[in-house]
Motif scaffolding. Structure first.
Motif, PDB file in Angstrom:
ATOM      1  N   GLU A  89      -5.728   6.512  -4.427  1.00  0.00           N
ATOM      2  CA  GLU A  89      -5.206   5.926  -3.203  1.00  0.00           C
ATOM      3  C   GLU A  89      -5.110   4.414  -3.359  1.00  0.00           C
ATOM      4  N   ILE A  90      -4.105   3.826  -2.745  1.00  0.00           N
ATOM      5  CA  ILE A  90      -3.938   2.386  -2.760  1.00  0.00           C
ATOM      6  C   ILE A  90      -3.739   1.895  -1.333  1.00  0.00           C
ATOM      7  N   GLY A  91      -3.916   0.605  -1.155  1.00  0.00           N
ATOM      8  CA  GLY A  91      -3.570  -0.008   0.115  1.00  0.00           C
ATOM      9  C   GLY A  91      -2.159  -0.543   0.056  1.00  0.00           C
ATOM     10  N   PHE A  92      -1.453  -0.414   1.152  1.00  0.00           N
ATOM     11  CA  PHE A  92      -0.090  -0.946   1.195  1.00  0.00           C
ATOM     12  C   PHE A  92       0.110  -1.613   2.542  1.00  0.00           C
TER      13      PHE A  92
ATOM     14  N   ALA B 127       9.777 -13.892   7.669  1.00  0.00           N
ATOM     15  CA  ALA B 127       9.508 -13.464   6.292  1.00  0.00           C
ATOM     16  C   ALA B 127       8.710 -12.172   6.344  1.00  0.00           C
ATOM     17  N   GLN B 128       9.146 -11.199   5.570  1.00  0.00           N
ATOM     18  CA  GLN B 128       8.491  -9.892   5.553  1.00  0.00           C
ATOM     19  C   GLN B 128       7.821  -9.671   4.203  1.00  0.00           C
ATOM     20  N   ALA B 129       6.572  -9.285   4.239  1.00  0.00           N
ATOM     21  CA  ALA B 129       5.807  -9.089   3.017  1.00  0.00           C
ATOM     22  C   ALA B 129       5.495  -7.618   2.807  1.00  0.00           C
ATOM     23  N   MET B 130       5.530  -7.226   1.555  1.00  0.00           N
ATOM     24  CA  MET B 130       5.043  -5.904   1.133  1.00  0.00           C
ATOM     25  C   MET B 130       4.017  -6.154   0.036  1.00  0.00           C
ATOM     26  N   ILE B 131       2.814  -5.684   0.256  1.00  0.00           N
ATOM     27  CA  ILE B 131       1.710  -6.000  -0.648  1.00  0.00           C
ATOM     28  C   ILE B 131       1.008  -4.712  -1.051  1.00  0.00           C
ATOM     29  N   ALA B 132       0.981  -4.461  -2.343  1.00  0.00           N
ATOM     30  CA  ALA B 132       0.259  -3.297  -2.864  1.00  0.00           C
ATOM     31  C   ALA B 132      -1.111  -3.755  -3.362  1.00  0.00           C
ATOM     32  N   VAL B 133      -2.132  -3.006  -2.993  1.00  0.00           N
ATOM     33  CA  VAL B 133      -3.506  -3.307  -3.402  1.00  0.00           C
ATOM     34  C   VAL B 133      -4.073  -2.054  -4.051  1.00  0.00           C
ATOM     35  N   ASP B 134      -4.372  -2.135  -5.335  1.00  0.00           N
ATOM     36  CA  ASP B 134      -4.897  -0.960  -6.046  1.00  0.00           C
ATOM     37  C   ASP B 134      -6.396  -0.834  -5.771  1.00  0.00           C
ATOM     38  N   ALA B 135      -6.685  -0.361  -4.582  1.00  0.00           N
ATOM     39  CA  ALA B 135      -8.061  -0.110  -4.142  1.00  0.00           C
ATOM     40  C   ALA B 135      -7.985   0.938  -3.051  1.00  0.00           C
TER      41      ALA B 135
ATOM     42  N   VAL C  56      -1.828   0.551   5.481  1.00  0.00           N
ATOM     43  CA  VAL C  56      -2.150   1.968   5.349  1.00  0.00           C
ATOM     44  C   VAL C  56      -2.801   2.214   3.992  1.00  0.00           C
ATOM     45  N   ARG C  57      -3.565   3.290   3.958  1.00  0.00           N
ATOM     46  CA  ARG C  57      -3.997   3.844   2.670  1.00  0.00           C
ATOM     47  C   ARG C  57      -3.046   4.969   2.326  1.00  0.00           C
ATOM     48  N   THR C  58      -2.525   4.955   1.122  1.00  0.00           N
ATOM     49  CA  THR C  58      -1.546   5.958   0.739  1.00  0.00           C
ATOM     50  C   THR C  58      -1.607   6.156  -0.764  1.00  0.00           C
TER      51      THR C  58
END
Length: 770
Positions: free
Chosen positions: A525-528, A573-581, A606-608
Motif C-alpha cells: 500500500e502507498i499513500g497518494f 496549482a494541483q499536486a499529486m504526491i506518491a508516498v511509498d509507505a 488516501v491509502r491505495t
C-alpha cells in the motif's frame, strides 16, 4: 453466376412465445449443429411472438459462436437511430455476432394498427434509403459533428453518433421489386429474398438488376452477398423442390450456389431433427461440391476490400506487396478498424496502413515491407506504436506505415524469487501494474496507465516512484529487439551491451523492442495525496515546492500541475504526491512539508495500491486530433531565479498545461554514461502544453530554456534543430551515432527525433577547406 463467396448456412426460427423458451433452445441447437447464422422474423404485432430485439439479445447471451440477425427488421415500426444503437449495442455485447436484415414493411393493416404509416412501394424504397443513411451515420464515429438527415420519412437533427459496433454490421435487404433491388445494389451488403416468393428466373433477373446498380454506384457486385431463405422436407422420395432425400437437396443447392450466386442458405425450420440432418447430410456435401467445382473453374474469390475502400488507399504504397503474414490484421483507410487505428492519444493521423504483427517474425516482415516502400529514401513515413500515447513520437502519420506492436502484450513472471518479469512491448503500464499488484510488486512507470511499455521503456520513464526506484529503464535486465535488418536479438549487460546501453534512452532510433525483462520492486500500500494551492504568488510557491521536494525522503515523489488562468479567479496549482509507505502517520509526516508551501485550498489523501494510482486509463480507441504543441526541459534545481522565470512564463498565458515532475533521488544514483538517458543530475522535469507553436516557443526559449540542463524527448514536440543536442550530451550523441551506424546504417528509424548514423552525418557535413 458465382460471386465466389464462402458458403454459409443459417436457420430461420419462428420467434414464438408459446412456449417462451423454444426459439432460444432452437438457436442453441443450431449453434451445436454447426449453423453459422440464426435469424428471426420481426412481426411485433403478433401476440404469439416475442419482441425480436429482446429475443435476439437473449439468444446472443445464451450462445457463444453463432451469428444473429432479424429476417428482416420491420423498418416502418423501428426508428432508425434507435435501431442503429440497438444493433451496435448487441454487436458489442455479443463480440461482433450481429447482422442486420432490413425490410420496407408488409402486413400494412397490422402496421397501421400499431401506429405505423402505410407506404406506397416507391415510398418504401425512399424510406429505407433514409433509414440506412441514419443507421450508418450513427455508426460513423469518425465524424465529430452531429448526424443530420432531413428525409421525407426519417429525420435526425444533430443526433449524437455511436456507439460504434464491434465489426462492420452487414445490411441484408429483403427485396423483390426493381427499385428495391437497385437500392440493394447501391447501399446493401446482402440480398435476402425467400425462395417461396420467387418465380422461375427471378433470382437471375434480381442479380442482374443488383449488379447493374452496384456498377453504376462504383461498387464491385461481388461486395454484395446473396442470401436465400429456403424451406422443405427431407424424405425418402422426391415430391418437389427441396422435398426429397439429401442427395436431391445437395444437387439443388449446389445449382443455386453456382448458377444463381447464393452464398448463404437459411433454412426455415423449427424441427430439431431437420436442422441436425441438414447440417450433417446436406451442408457438408454442398460445401465440398461447390469448392471442387470452383477449383476446376478457377473462380475468383470475392474481393477483400470494397471498391469504396480501394479508392481511399494512399497513393505511395503498394498494398499488394503487404506480406502474407500481415494481411489478415492489416488496417487500411476504408476498413472498419481504421477509425480506431488511425489516431493516437494526442495526435490525429491518416496512415496509409497500420500493420499489426503478432510475433517478432512479423515485425521483421513489416520492416522489410517498410524498406521496400521507400522509408529509407524518405518517400514514406514510418511510425512504431506500442500504446499510442506518445507525445513526441510519430506513432501515427499521414499516408505512411505504422507498425503497431499492441498484440505483443504478454506479462509473465520469469523468476518469482528475483521478481523478474517478462513484459511484451505492446502491454500498457496499467495492465502491468494490475498484474504485478497480485504479487505486491511494482515498476515505476509515468503517471498514466494507457502508456505503452515499449515507448516508455526505451525512452526513460519519470514516474510516481522515481525518486525511490529510479527511471523505468533502470529496472531493465534484457530487451528483445528486432533490428532494421529484421534480425531478432537479445541485448543485456552481457549480450550486445552497447545496444543495451542505447536502447535505454534512445531505443526508438535503434530498433523495435518486442519484449523486456525487468526487475520489479516490492510495493504494497502507498499513500497518494492530491492537494490544491492558491498559486497567486507563483514564484514563491514554486521555490518552496522545489525546496520541499529536494529535502524530502526518497519515498516521496511529487508532481505539480498548473493549468490555464481563469478570468476573475486565483491561479491554482494541483499536486499529486506518491508516498511509498503504508502507515497513515508516516504518510502524513512525509506530506506535511508540502502542505506548507502555499495556501492550501483543497486536499485528499488516501491509502491505495500503486495499481490504483497508475491504472487510470479510460480505455477505448484513441481519438486524438491535430498535433500536440509542447516544450520540455530538465532542471537541476528550482532556485529563486528559476522559480521567477517559470512564474513569468506562466504569466504569458502561452500554456494550458504546465507540469513539473520530481526527479533526483535514485535517478541520480545511476552513472550518467550507464544509459543513453544521460541527464542524471536533473532534479525536475518540466513540460508545457500550448495551443500556438510560435507563442509557446517564444515564451519558453526566452524564459525557461536558459535555465535548462537538458530535455526529456518523450515530452518534446519542437522539431527545430537543436533539440537532439539538448536531449543527449555531445559524448552520448556521438556514441549513439556510432551505434546507429552499426544497427541501422540506412537510417530506417528516422521519423522521430532522428539520431543520424555517423557515416551519414559525415556525408551531409559541408566540406572544409584548408
Amino acid at each position: 453466376m458465382d460471386y465466389g463467396h464462402e458458403l454459409e448456412f443459417g436457420v430461420f426460427i419462428t420467434p414464438t412465445n408459446q412456449p417462451p423458451e423454444q426459439p432460444v433452445q432452437l438457436a442453441q441447437l443450431a449453434e451445436a449443429a454447426g449453423f453459422d447464422l440464426a435469424t428471426f422474423q420481426d412481426h411485433p404485432y403478433q401476440p404469439s411472438f416475442h419482441d425480436t430485439w429482446t429475443l435476439m439479445t437473449w439468444v446472443a447471451a445464451s450462445t457463444s459462436r453463432i451469428r444473429i440477425a432479424p429476417n428482416v427488421l420491420n423498418v416502418p415500426l423501428r426508428q432508425p437511430a434507435v435501431v442503429a444503437r440497438s444493433a451496435a449495442s448487441l454487436d458489442l455485447l455479443s463480440g461482433g455476432r450481429f447482422e442486420l436484415g432490413l425490410g420496407s414493411g408488409g402486413f400494412w393493416d397490422a402496421i397501421e394498427a400499431m401506429g405505423g404509416t402505410r407506404l406506397t412501394p416507391g415510398q418504401g424504397v425512399d424510406a429505407l434509403a433514409e433509414a440506412i443513411a441514419i443507421i450508418r451515420g450513427v455508426w460513423d464515429t469518425s465524424e465529430r459533428s452531429g448526424l443530420r438527415v432531413d428525409g421525407e420519412h426519417h429525420r435526425v437533427a444533430g443526433a449524437k453518433r455511436g456507439p460504434r459496433p464491434a465489426h462492420p454490421i452487414p445490411l441484408h435487404i429483403g427485396a423483390y421489386k426493381p427499385r428495391m433491388l437497385r437500392l440493394t445494389g447501391r447501399l446493401g451488403d446482402g440480398w435476402l429474398p425467400s425462395l417461396g416468393y420467387l418465380q422461375p428466373g427471378d433470382l437471375g433477373r434480381g442479380n442482374r438488376t443488383i449488379d447493374e446498380a452496384a456498377a453504376r454506384a462504383g461498387r464491385d457486385p461481388r461486395e454484395i452477398r446473396r442470401l436465400l431463405n429456403i424451406g422443405g422436407a427431407l424424405s425418402e422420395r422426391s415430391t418437389g423442390r427441396l422435398q426429397g432425400p439429401p442427395d436431391q437437396w445437395v444437387e439443388e443447392l449446389v445449382e443455386l450456389a453456382l448458377a444463381e450466386g447464393i452464398a448463404t442458405f437459411i433454412l426455415a425450420a423449427d424441427d430439431p431433427t431437420l436442422m441436425e440432418r441438414f447440417m450433417a447430410e446436406v451442408a457438408p456435401a454442398v460445401r465440398e461440391q461447390v469448392a471442387a467445382e470452383r477449383a476446376e473453374r478457377g473462380t475468383d474469390t470475392a474481393p477483400a476490400v470494397p471498391a469504396a475502400a480501394l479508392a481511399k488507399r494512399a497513393p505511395g504504397l503498394d498494398y499488394d506487396a503487404i506480406p502474407a503474414s500481415l494481411t489478415a490484421t492489416a488496417v487500411e483507410p476504408g476498413s472498419w478498424a481504421y477509425a480506431d487505428a488511425r489516431h493516437t492519444y494526442m495526435r490525429g493521423g491518416a496512415p496509409g496502413v497500420v500493420l499489426r504483427p503478432t510475433s517478432p517474425a512479423q515485425v521483421a516482415d513489416a520492416l522489410a515491407y517498410a524498406r521496400a516502400q521507400g522509408v529509407v529514401e524518405g518517400r514514406v513515413p514510418l511510425g512504431i506504436r506500442s500504446g499510442g500515447h506518445g507525445i513526441s513520437g510519430r506513432s501515427t502519420n499521414e499516408g505512411g506505415i505504422v507498425i503497431d506492436v499492441g498484440a505483443l502484450d504478454r506479462i509473465d513472471v520469469v523468476d518469482a524469487e528475483r521478481r523478474l518479469v517478462r513484459i511484451g512491448a505492446g502491454a500498457t503500464w496499467g495492465a502491468v501494474a494490475r498484474a504485478l499488484d497480485a504479487h505486491d510488486w511494482a515498476i515505476t512507470s509515468g503517471d498514466y496507465g494507457g502508456v505503452g511499455v515499449g515507448g516508455l521503456a526505451t525512452a526513460g520513464g519519470v514516474g510516481f516512484l522515481g525518486r525511490e526506484h529510479g527511471l523505468t529503464i533502470d529496472h531493465i535486465e534484457s530487451i528483445e529487439v528486432v533490428l532494421a535488418s529484421g534480425e531478432l536479438v537479445r541485448t543485456s549487460r552481457d549480450e550486445r551491451p552497447e545496444l543495451f546501453w542505447g536502447m535505454r534512452g534512445a531505443g526508438g532510433n535503434l530498433g523495435v523492442a518486442v519484449a523486456f525483462e525487468m526487475i520489479a520492486q516490492p510495493v504494497g500500500e502507498i499513500g497518494f495525496a492530491q492537494l490544491a494551492f492558491d498559486a497567486s504568488d507563483t514564484a514563491d510557491l514554486l521555490e518552496r515546492w522545489g525546496a520541499a521536494t529536494e529535502a524530502s525522503d526518497r519515498a516521496v515523489t511529487p508532481f505539480l500541475l498548473i493549468g490555464r488562468d481563469r478570468p476573475g479567479q486565483s491561479r491554482i496549482a494541483q499536486a499529486m504526491i506518491a508516498v511509498d509507505a503504508s502507515e497513515p502517520e508516516t504518510i502524513v509526516d512525509h506530506l506535511q512539508p508540502f502542505a506548507m508551501v502555499g495556501p492550501l485550498v483543497q486536499q485528499q489523501v488516501v491509502r491505495t495500491r500503486y495499481a490504483g494510482v497508475i491504472d487510470n486509463a479510460a480505455g477505448g480507441a484513441h481519438q486524438g486530433q491535430g498535433e500536440p504543441t509542447t516544450r520540455s526541459a530538465l532542471l537541476r534545481s528550482i532556485t529563486p531565479a528559476v522559480a521567477t522565470a517559470l512564474a513569468r512564463f506562466l504569466d504569458t498565458g502561452a500554456h494550458f498545461f504546465f507540469q513539473t515532475r520530481a526527479m533526483g533521488g535514485a535517478i541520480g544514483d545511476v552513472d550518467a554514461d550507464a544509459t543513453a538517458f544521460a541527464h542524471r543530475d536533473a532534479g525536475f522535469s518540466v513540460t508545457a502544453f500550448g495551443m500556438d507553436r510560435t507563442r509557446l516557443d517564444a515564451a519558453w526559449d526566452t524564459l525557461v530554456a536558459p535555465h535548462a540542463s537538458g530535455l526529456y524527448l518523450s515530452f518534446e514536440t519542437d522539431q527545430r534543430p537543436g533539440r537532439l543536442k539538448e536531449a543527449f550530451p555531445p559524448a552520448t550523441l556521438a556514441r549513439l551515432r556510432a551505434l546507429k551506424a552499426e544497427v541501422d546504417p540506412e537510417n530506417l528509424f528516422r521519423d522521430n527525433f532522428n539520431v543520424v548514423p555517423a557515416a551519414l552525418v559525415e556525408e551531409r557535413s559541408p566540406r572544409r577547406t584548408a
